[in-house]
Motif scaffolding. Structure first.
Motif, PDB file in Angstrom:
ATOM      1  N   ARG A 149       0.902  -1.317  -0.059  1.00 52.41           N
ATOM      2  CA  ARG A 149      -0.151  -0.211   0.258  1.00 52.41           C
ATOM      3  C   ARG A 149       0.924   1.170   0.073  1.00 52.41           C
ATOM      4  NH1 ARG A 149      -5.259  -0.614   0.939  1.00 52.41           N
ATOM      5  NH2 ARG A 149      -5.516   1.561   1.484  1.00 52.41           N
ATOM      6  N   TRP A 150       1.780   1.305  -1.080  1.00 56.30           N
ATOM      7  CA  TRP A 150       2.870   2.281  -1.150  1.00 56.30           C
ATOM      8  C   TRP A 150       2.033   3.659  -1.184  1.00 56.30           C
ATOM      9  CZ3 TRP A 150       2.426   4.346  -6.076  1.00 56.30           C
ATOM     10  CH2 TRP A 150       1.864   3.461  -6.713  1.00 56.30           C
ATOM     11  N   TRP A 151       0.830   3.485  -2.120  1.00 59.48           N
ATOM     12  CA  TRP A 151      -0.037   4.718  -2.323  1.00 59.48           C
ATOM     13  C   TRP A 151      -0.529   5.511  -1.447  1.00 59.48           C
ATOM     14  CZ3 TRP A 151      -1.136  -0.286  -3.460  1.00 59.48           C
ATOM     15  CH2 TRP A 151      -2.223  -0.605  -2.770  1.00 59.48           C
ATOM     16  N   ALA A 152      -0.900   4.706  -0.246  1.00 59.02           N
ATOM     17  CA  ALA A 152      -1.602   5.172   0.935  1.00 59.02           C
ATOM     18  C   ALA A 152      -0.890   5.466   2.239  1.00 59.02           C
ATOM     19  CB  ALA A 152      -2.891   4.378   1.301  1.00 59.02           C
ATOM     20  N   GLU A 153      -0.915   4.365   3.012  1.00 55.70           N
ATOM     21  CA  GLU A 153       0.072   4.374   4.178  1.00 55.70           C
ATOM     22  C   GLU A 153       0.849   3.187   4.087  1.00 55.70           C
ATOM     23  OE1 GLU A 153      -2.367   4.697   7.659  1.00 55.70           O
ATOM     24  OE2 GLU A 153      -3.115   6.551   7.270  1.00 55.70           O
ATOM     25  N   PRO A 154       2.138   3.252   3.672  1.00 62.03           N
ATOM     26  CA  PRO A 154       3.085   2.229   3.451  1.00 62.03           C
ATOM     27  C   PRO A 154       3.144   1.340   4.607  1.00 62.03           C
ATOM     28  CG  PRO A 154       4.104   4.008   3.114  1.00 62.03           C
ATOM     29  CD  PRO A 154       2.796   4.471   3.327  1.00 62.03           C
ATOM     30  N   THR A 155       3.107  -0.026   4.489  1.00 58.41           N
ATOM     31  CA  THR A 155       3.359  -0.867   5.504  1.00 58.41           C
ATOM     32  C   THR A 155       4.621  -2.009   5.170  1.00 58.41           C
ATOM     33  OG1 THR A 155       1.048  -0.834   6.203  1.00 58.41           O
ATOM     34  CG2 THR A 155       2.444  -2.637   7.066  1.00 58.41           C
ATOM     35  N   ARG A 156       5.546  -1.793   5.938  1.00 58.77           N
ATOM     36  CA  ARG A 156       6.642  -2.766   5.697  1.00 58.77           C
ATOM     37  C   ARG A 156       6.538  -3.988   6.486  1.00 58.77           C
ATOM     38  NH1 ARG A 156      12.906  -1.035   6.867  1.00 58.77           N
ATOM     39  NH2 ARG A 156      12.074  -1.022   9.025  1.00 58.77           N
ATOM     40  N   ARG A 157       6.719  -5.181   5.737  1.00 58.64           N
ATOM     41  CA  ARG A 157       6.445  -6.526   6.335  1.00 58.64           C
ATOM     42  C   ARG A 157       7.733  -7.230   5.830  1.00 58.64           C
ATOM     43  NH1 ARG A 157       1.791  -8.735   7.753  1.00 58.64           N
ATOM     44  NH2 ARG A 157       2.145 -10.729   6.611  1.00 58.64           N
ATOM     45  N   THR A 158       8.079  -7.801   6.793  1.00 61.08           N
ATOM     46  CA  THR A 158       9.731  -8.608   6.841  1.00 61.08           C
ATOM     47  C   THR A 158       9.120 -10.044   7.229  1.00 61.08           C
ATOM     48  OG1 THR A 158      10.893  -6.676   7.296  1.00 61.08           O
ATOM     49  CG2 THR A 158      12.134  -8.731   7.376  1.00 61.08           C
ATOM     50  N   ARG A 159       9.703 -11.160   6.195  1.00 63.94           N
ATOM     51  CA  ARG A 159       9.527 -12.415   6.656  1.00 63.94           C
ATOM     52  C   ARG A 159      10.764 -12.922   6.831  1.00 63.94           C
ATOM     53  NH1 ARG A 159       5.747 -11.855   1.935  1.00 63.94           N
ATOM     54  NH2 ARG A 159       7.647 -12.288   0.624  1.00 63.94           N
ATOM     55  N   LEU A 160      10.640 -14.073   7.698  1.00 69.13           N
ATOM     56  CA  LEU A 160      11.978 -14.921   8.312  1.00 69.13           C
ATOM     57  C   LEU A 160      11.594 -16.368   8.514  1.00 69.13           C
ATOM     58  CD1 LEU A 160      14.959 -14.356   9.349  1.00 69.13           C
ATOM     59  CD2 LEU A 160      13.783 -14.160  11.569  1.00 69.13           C
ATOM     60  N   GLN A 161      12.097 -17.217   8.007  1.00 71.08           N
ATOM     61  CA  GLN A 161      12.375 -18.685   7.990  1.00 71.08           C
ATOM     62  C   GLN A 161      13.149 -18.979   9.036  1.00 71.08           C
ATOM     63  OE1 GLN A 161      12.494 -19.941   4.172  1.00 71.08           O
ATOM     64  NE2 GLN A 161      10.368 -19.896   3.677  1.00 71.08           N
ATOM     65  N   VAL A 162      12.542 -19.874  10.241  1.00 66.37           N
ATOM     66  CA  VAL A 162      13.688 -20.534  11.242  1.00 66.37           C
ATOM     67  C   VAL A 162      13.184 -21.794  11.511  1.00 66.37           C
ATOM     68  CG1 VAL A 162      13.851 -18.161  12.425  1.00 66.37           C
ATOM     69  CG2 VAL A 162      12.109 -19.508  13.093  1.00 66.37           C
ATOM     70  N   LEU A 163      14.407 -22.496  11.960  1.00 65.52           N
ATOM     71  CA  LEU A 163      14.173 -23.934  12.406  1.00 65.52           C
ATOM     72  C   LEU A 163      14.416 -23.904  13.812  1.00 65.52           C
ATOM     73  CD1 LEU A 163      13.688 -27.076  11.687  1.00 65.52           C
ATOM     74  CD2 LEU A 163      16.175 -26.893  10.959  1.00 65.52           C
ATOM     75  N   LEU A 164      13.756 -24.544  14.602  1.00 70.89           N
ATOM     76  CA  LEU A 164      13.689 -24.528  16.014  1.00 70.89           C
ATOM     77  C   LEU A 164      14.086 -25.978  16.317  1.00 70.89           C
ATOM     78  CD1 LEU A 164      10.451 -22.427  17.265  1.00 70.89           C
ATOM     79  CD2 LEU A 164      12.863 -21.676  16.679  1.00 70.89           C
ATOM     80  N   GLU A 165      14.917 -26.006  17.442  1.00 73.28           N
ATOM     81  CA  GLU A 165      15.272 -27.131  17.955  1.00 73.28           C
ATOM     82  C   GLU A 165      14.249 -28.126  18.545  1.00 73.28           C
ATOM     83  OE1 GLU A 165      18.323 -27.212  21.059  1.00 73.28           O
ATOM     84  OE2 GLU A 165      16.866 -26.042  22.468  1.00 73.28           O
ATOM     85  N   GLU A 166      14.511 -29.491  18.644  1.00 71.56           N
ATOM     86  CA  GLU A 166      13.593 -30.400  19.354  1.00 71.56           C
ATOM     87  C   GLU A 166      13.940 -30.488  20.597  1.00 71.56           C
ATOM     88  OE1 GLU A 166      12.492 -35.117  18.916  1.00 71.56           O
ATOM     89  OE2 GLU A 166      14.310 -34.237  17.723  1.00 71.56           O
ATOM     90  N   SER A 167      12.488 -30.364  21.376  1.00 67.44           N
ATOM     91  CA  SER A 167      12.524 -30.493  22.954  1.00 67.44           C
ATOM     92  C   SER A 167      11.919 -31.557  23.334  1.00 67.44           C
ATOM     93  CB  SER A 167      12.018 -29.213  23.557  1.00 67.44           C
ATOM     94  OG  SER A 167      10.779 -29.197  23.154  1.00 67.44           O
ATOM     95  N   GLU A 168      11.751 -31.932  24.775  1.00 67.62           N
ATOM     96  CA  GLU A 168      10.859 -32.743  25.269  1.00 67.62           C
ATOM     97  C   GLU A 168       9.684 -32.864  24.790  1.00 67.62           C
ATOM     98  OE1 GLU A 168      11.549 -32.870  29.529  1.00 67.62           O
ATOM     99  OE2 GLU A 168      13.753 -33.254  29.224  1.00 67.62           O
ATOM    100  N   LYS A 169       9.086 -31.823  24.821  1.00 69.79           N
ATOM    101  CA  LYS A 169       7.561 -31.455  24.460  1.00 69.79           C
ATOM    102  C   LYS A 169       7.203 -31.234  23.011  1.00 69.79           C
ATOM    103  CE  LYS A 169       6.484 -29.971  29.133  1.00 69.79           C
ATOM    104  NZ  LYS A 169       5.803 -28.902  30.217  1.00 69.79           N
ATOM    105  N   ASP A 170       8.276 -30.936  22.320  1.00 66.96           N
ATOM    106  CA  ASP A 170       7.969 -30.157  20.897  1.00 66.96           C
ATOM    107  C   ASP A 170       9.067 -31.003  19.971  1.00 66.96           C
ATOM    108  OD1 ASP A 170       5.956 -28.207  21.695  1.00 66.96           O
ATOM    109  OD2 ASP A 170       7.723 -27.442  22.811  1.00 66.96           O
ATOM    110  N   ILE A 171       8.310 -31.223  18.676  1.00 66.48           N
ATOM    111  CA  ILE A 171       9.283 -31.874  17.897  1.00 66.48           C
ATOM    112  C   ILE A 171      10.048 -30.803  16.868  1.00 66.48           C
ATOM    113  CG2 ILE A 171       7.795 -33.979  17.447  1.00 66.48           C
ATOM    114  CD1 ILE A 171       6.590 -32.427  14.715  1.00 66.48           C
ATOM    115  N   GLN A 172      10.940 -30.911  16.220  1.00 70.01           N
ATOM    116  CA  GLN A 172      11.793 -29.907  15.396  1.00 70.01           C
ATOM    117  C   GLN A 172      10.681 -29.207  14.505  1.00 70.01           C
ATOM    118  OE1 GLN A 172      14.869 -30.717  12.344  1.00 70.01           O
ATOM    119  NE2 GLN A 172      16.175 -30.539  14.294  1.00 70.01           N
TER     120      GLN A 172
END
Length: 516
Positions: free
Chosen positions: A474-497
């Motif tokens: 929306r550069w013609w009105a009120e521009p909004t900057r959005r930044t994307r990031l991909q991450v890989l989180l380690e495996e834990s006792e309760k959560d998988i990778q």
């Protein structure tokens, strides 16, 4: 066409079935939404499409009935029979509306106005129901004329339709659900039928597709079905002797389903589909009855069975027949090319029948819980996964919100996340020193992501990351900057990778996708 219209018929039928005294506000609901309301209820603010609780809040005295097409059809049969005493060729468009060629009664009674008055008196005398009559060229114009109690001169239908609202094209009760088309036309500035009719038909076909062409012809006052429609070969009619005679509605329902499947299969083998269905019944006492049902869309086996069941219910429960039905015959009075209903070449008959059964189940759930209870995801264009998916209610056109073939600079590359939360989850991203990771003016991270916590959970170590990728929207009105990031989180006792898609906007991180 001469059309007889009984206003608010679902309300009238529900009140009559419950022996409700007049003077009470009534509403009929389906899927928790109001589909019909009496004049008293409308005076209190109750409107079609309103939720049941809101309607009862506006009118505490409201009497609510559940939508019942079988009840409506059964109680409407005496009205159709009353009209048939004065005019031949009666067709039931839906319970509440019957149509008949105007030439016969107009010639017999000495004019269209006189014929309309005689039919109104006939219906009132025979059934006690109130009705209005409209006469115009074509069924669509005649129905709208009936709503206003008008007789439109031959050839004057385009002028009669021109000033009417474009909303008249949306007629869900008659199988013409055009809410999206009407909304689009209004946003384009086409607010009357005349304005829409003024658009060249070739432009309508190119811009809106084939379904809109029918709506355009109706708006222009052109008869939607030419008089030389194909008549099917006589051998396509389906007849069955009933021994013992059918006297109960449950037995009638079984017979209706069996004959409907036979009729539909015979038509499909010839590449045809039925749009006007003739139902003929005979009893052991020699009584014969005939009724024609008209449908806006080609009838499926379930649609044929429903109309046969409704009609037999009306005949068996009323005083029309003095004995059980011994002969039943279904005739496809009018057919069209049925390419859209032919079985898929690769899927086969079994798969097509299974799809149809599943579709009926979806519609049944919608009737219980509302139209938004069953949705289909449609993938369209966009930069982020969340904006690319549109949930469309079952039965609506599966069109994407944005053109997926258009160029989308900054689109997230494949593969797409397997799970996209309805509402982005808040997240916190920190560097090895525990400082919040932000973005510089050069679109670079202020530090390497070290740990990520999601929705207030404990921090998890980042094993790998990719990005950032920034876009300005929306550069013609009120521009909004959005930044994307991909991450890989380690495996834990309760959560998988876990692999996440993180988005930084308005100085806050959120999770907008999870990868398998």
């Amino acid at each position: 066409m001469l059309v007889v219209w009984c206003p608010d018929w679902p309300v009238t039928a529900a009140g009559a079935a419950a022996a409700l005294l007049p003077g009470r506000p009534i509403a009929v609901v389906a899927g928790n939404l109001v589909v019909a309301a009496s004049a008293l209820a409308r005076a209190e603010g109750v409107r079609r499409g309103m939720r049941r609780r809101e309607a009862q809040g506006r009118c505490p005295e409201l009497v609510v009935f559940t939508d019942d097409p079988e009840r409506d059809a059964r109680l409407f049969e005496p009205v159709a029979a009353a009209v048939e005493e004065l005019a031949v060729g009666v067709e039931i468009v839906r319970p509440g509306i019957v149509a008949v060629p105007a030439r016969g009664p107009a010639g017999y009674f000495g004019g269209e106005e006189v014929a309309a008055e005689r039919i109104i008196d006939q219906v009132a005398t025979r059934t006690g129901a109130e009705c209005q009559v409209g006469i115009a060229d074509g069924l669509f114009a005649a129905v709208l004329a009936a709503h206003r109690g008008l007789v439109v001169a031959p050839g004057a239908s385009p002028g009669f339709l021109a000033p009417l609202s474009i909303r008249e094209l949306h007629r869900p009760a008659e199988g013409l659900d055009r809410v999206d088309l009407v909304d689009l036309l209004r946003r384009l500035g086409l607010r009357t039928l005349g304005a829409f009719a003024g658009v060249p038909e070739r432009d309508v076909s190119a811009r809106f597709g084939v379904p809109a062409v029918l709506a355009h012809r109706q708006a222009a006052g052109v008869e939607e079905r030419p008089p030389d429609r194909r008549r099917p070969p006589p051998e396509l009619a389906v007849a069955q002797a009933l021994d013992p005679p059918v006297e109960r509605i449950d037995a009638a329902a079984f017979v209706a389903r069996t004959m409907a499947e036979r009729l539909h299969a015979g038509l499909a083998a010839h590449g045809l589909a039925c749009t006007r269905l003739g139902i003929l019944a005979a009893t052991a006492h020699g009584e014969e009855r005939e009724r024609v049902w008209r449908c806006a869309e080609p009838l499926t086996p379930s649609g044929i069975a429903d109309r046969v069941r409704w009609q037999l219910d009306g005949w068996l429960r009323g005083t029309t027949l003095s004995a059980g039905v011994t002969q039943l015959r279904l005739e496809p009075v009018e057919v069209i090319e049925g390419h859209a209903l032919q079985l898929d070449l690769w899927r086969g008959e079994g798969r097509a029948e299974a799809d149809e059964r599943a579709g009926r189940a979806m519609v049944h759930v919608q009737g219980l819980l509302g139209p938004d209870a069953v949705v289909t995801p449609v993938l369209g264009g966009g930069r982020d996964p969340g904006e690319r998916v549109r949930l469309v209610p079952w039965g609506d056109e599966r069109s994407p919100a944005a053109d997926p073939r258009a160029p989308w600079p900054g689109v997230l590359p494949a593969p797409s996340p397997a799970v996209v939360p309805r509402k982005p989850l808040p997240a916190k991203v920190v560097d090895p020193k525990g400082r919040a990771v932000d973005l510089t003016a050069r679109d670079e991270l202020t530090g390497s992501p070290s740990h990520v916590s999601v929705d207030g959970g404990r921090p998890r170590k980042v094993l790998a990351w990719a990005g950032p990728w920034s876009t300005k929207e929306r550069w013609w009105a009120e521009p909004t900057r959005r930044t994307r990031l991909q991450v890989l989180l380690e495996e834990s006792e309760k959560d998988i990778q876990t692999a996440l898609l993180l988005v930084l906007a308005n100085e806050s991180w959120t999770v907008e996708g999870m990868y398998d």
